[in-house]
Design a protein around this motif. Structure first.
Motif, mmCIF file in Angstrom:
data_model
loop_
_atom_site.group_PDB
_atom_site.id
_atom_site.type_symbol
_atom_site.label_atom_id
_atom_site.label_comp_id
_atom_site.label_asym_id
_atom_site.label_seq_id
_atom_site.Cartn_x
_atom_site.Cartn_y
_atom_site.Cartn_z
ATOM 1 N N GLU A 105 -2.447 22.076 -20.970
ATOM 2 C CA GLU A 105 -3.006 20.748 -20.732
ATOM 3 C C GLU A 105 -4.175 20.526 -21.676
ATOM 4 O O GLU A 105 -4.924 21.449 -21.986
ATOM 5 C CB GLU A 105 -3.427 20.574 -19.273
ATOM 6 C CG GLU A 105 -4.409 21.596 -18.744
ATOM 7 C CD GLU A 105 -4.687 21.400 -17.271
ATOM 8 O OE1 GLU A 105 -4.055 20.535 -16.635
ATOM 9 O OE2 GLU A 105 -5.558 22.113 -16.750
ATOM 10 N N ALA A 116 1.057 7.592 -23.760
ATOM 11 C CA ALA A 116 1.700 7.000 -22.582
ATOM 12 C C ALA A 116 1.861 7.983 -21.432
ATOM 13 O O ALA A 116 1.752 7.611 -20.260
ATOM 14 C CB ALA A 116 3.053 6.419 -22.966
ATOM 15 N N SER A 117 2.101 9.248 -21.735
ATOM 16 C CA SER A 117 2.373 10.234 -20.689
ATOM 17 C C SER A 117 1.116 10.919 -20.157
ATOM 18 O O SER A 117 1.201 11.784 -19.281
ATOM 19 C CB SER A 117 3.333 11.304 -21.219
ATOM 20 O OG SER A 117 2.792 11.920 -22.380
ATOM 21 N N ALA A 118 -0.040 10.544 -20.676
ATOM 22 C CA ALA A 118 -1.284 11.181 -20.241
ATOM 23 C C ALA A 118 -1.771 10.585 -18.929
ATOM 24 O O ALA A 118 -1.661 9.373 -18.687
ATOM 25 C CB ALA A 118 -2.355 11.024 -21.312
ATOM 26 N N TYR A 290 -3.414 15.256 -21.034
ATOM 27 C CA TYR A 290 -2.031 15.344 -21.505
ATOM 28 C C TYR A 290 -1.492 16.729 -21.178
ATOM 29 O O TYR A 290 -2.030 17.746 -21.631
ATOM 30 C CB TYR A 290 -1.994 15.097 -23.016
ATOM 31 C CG TYR A 290 -0.634 15.290 -23.643
ATOM 32 C CD1 TYR A 290 0.389 14.371 -23.431
ATOM 33 C CD2 TYR A 290 -0.374 16.391 -24.463
ATOM 34 C CE1 TYR A 290 1.641 14.541 -24.018
ATOM 35 C CE2 TYR A 290 0.868 16.566 -25.055
ATOM 36 C CZ TYR A 290 1.868 15.640 -24.818
ATOM 37 O OH TYR A 290 3.098 15.813 -25.396
ATOM 38 N N PHE A 292 1.869 19.306 -21.185
ATOM 39 C CA PHE A 292 3.135 19.469 -21.898
ATOM 40 C C PHE A 292 3.741 20.830 -21.570
ATOM 41 O O PHE A 292 3.042 21.772 -21.197
ATOM 42 C CB PHE A 292 2.939 19.317 -23.407
ATOM 43 C CG PHE A 292 2.068 20.377 -24.018
ATOM 44 C CD1 PHE A 292 2.633 21.441 -24.709
ATOM 45 C CD2 PHE A 292 0.686 20.316 -23.909
ATOM 46 C CE1 PHE A 292 1.844 22.422 -25.277
ATOM 47 C CE2 PHE A 292 -0.118 21.306 -24.480
ATOM 48 C CZ PHE A 292 0.468 22.354 -25.167
#
Length: 309
Positions: A105, A116-118, A290, A292
């Motif tokens: 992260e 957008a995905s944060a 964020y 991932f």
């Protein structure tokens, strides 16, 4: 666009690195090399060109897998840029980052918008350009002003706290059960960081005492890049009864009103704390997280269980 280099810590030119963070419009104290060296278990770096933009990559390792993680006492990192808007560079830096890390992260700063995905997190700030009387008018009448009016100012004393250990001890005493994710060694690291900051003139320690000379509330702040970060704010049980936390924040605002700096409350997503900070007329300047995961699902599951312990 110039290439983004991945560097290990010992490859980083700390002079150029710190100059970039200092010159960046979104530069924050957490990104300076001294802060990272004290608080991060390890850190690598992404560097654009000749340190025109930088991104710290704090990491740990489990089962031979390096992953990015949240560094204690560190709210925001991400991309810091001198020339180009940081938001335009973030996608490129994230792509470069995932060439070296497959899991973790990243705590992106307030200027790293557009991912957008944060997840979006709350952080309140209060610009202190105006004088105290003007800023005070912006307090929420139905909350902060009402409680400040209840305070017997003749029995509360706003004064410097002598050393970082005093503020840290108060913080641990009041909140240790609620913030158990911070380990004893990390408190020691932070105390050492605070002592270095004190030598550089970046540390501010303030508190409120009662008539008996006992601390009722304390604050540890770091001042850098025209920003005053409220890293630790503690209200002890006796202080709650006399609104010592209200008095402490109000006096800090009074002390720095007209200075032009930004008072950074350092949060919060907790509704009660957010309500308190908003009461001083602050505004939300969100930051972003964020997350991932490019690992096989079973490895990611086991790793997440370990890293959350």
């Amino acid at each position: 666009m110039k290439s983004i280099q991945h560097l290990t810590r010992n490859q980083v030119d700390t002079t150029k690195w710190d100059q970039c963070v200092q010159a960046a419009p979104n530069g924050l104290i957490y990104a300076y090399a001294f802060y990272l060296d004290h608080m991060a278990a390890h850190w690598d770096a992404l560097v654009l060109g000749d340190y025109e933009a930088v991104m710290p990559l704090p990491w740990k390792k489990k089962w031979g897998i390096k992953y990015l993680y949240w560094v204690p006492f560190t709210q925001q990192m991400g991309v810091f840029s001198v020339k180009e808007p940081a938001a335009l560079l973030v996608p490129h830096f994230l792509q470069a980052m995932q060439g070296h890390f497959k899991y973790g992260e990243v705590f992106l700063n307030y200027d790293n918008t557009g991912v957008a995905s944060a997840a979006v997190h709350t952080n309140f700030i209060l610009p202190l350009q105006a004088d105290y009387a003007v800023i005070r008018k912006g307090y929420k009448t139905d909350f902060i002003k009402k409680n400040l009016d209840k305070i017997n100012t003749s029995s509360l004393y706003y004064e410097p706290v002598p050393e970082p250990a005093t503020a840290l001890q108060a913080y641990r005493q009041a909140y240790q059960d609620k913030i158990g994710v911070i380990k004893p060694a990390e408190y020691q690291q932070f105390e050492q960081l605070a002592l270095v900051a004190q030598q550089q003139g970046w540390l501010l320690l303030r508190g409120v005492k009662g008539k008996d000379g006992h601390w009722l509330a304390t604050a540890l702040l770091l001042r850098k890049n025209n920003r005053l970060h409220l890293l630790l704010s503690t209200t002890l049980p006796e202080g709650r009864k006399v609104f010592a936390n209200h008095f402490l924040i109000d006096q800090l605002i009074r002390e720095f009103a007209g200075s032009g700096i930004i008072f950074d409350f350092e949060g919060s997503d907790i509704p009660g704390i957010a309500h308190f900070y908003k009461g001083f007329g602050s505004v939300n300047q969100p930051y972003f997280v964020y997350r991932f995961n490019a690992l096989p699902w079973w490895i990611a599951f086991l790793l997440s269980k370990q890293t959350n312990n």
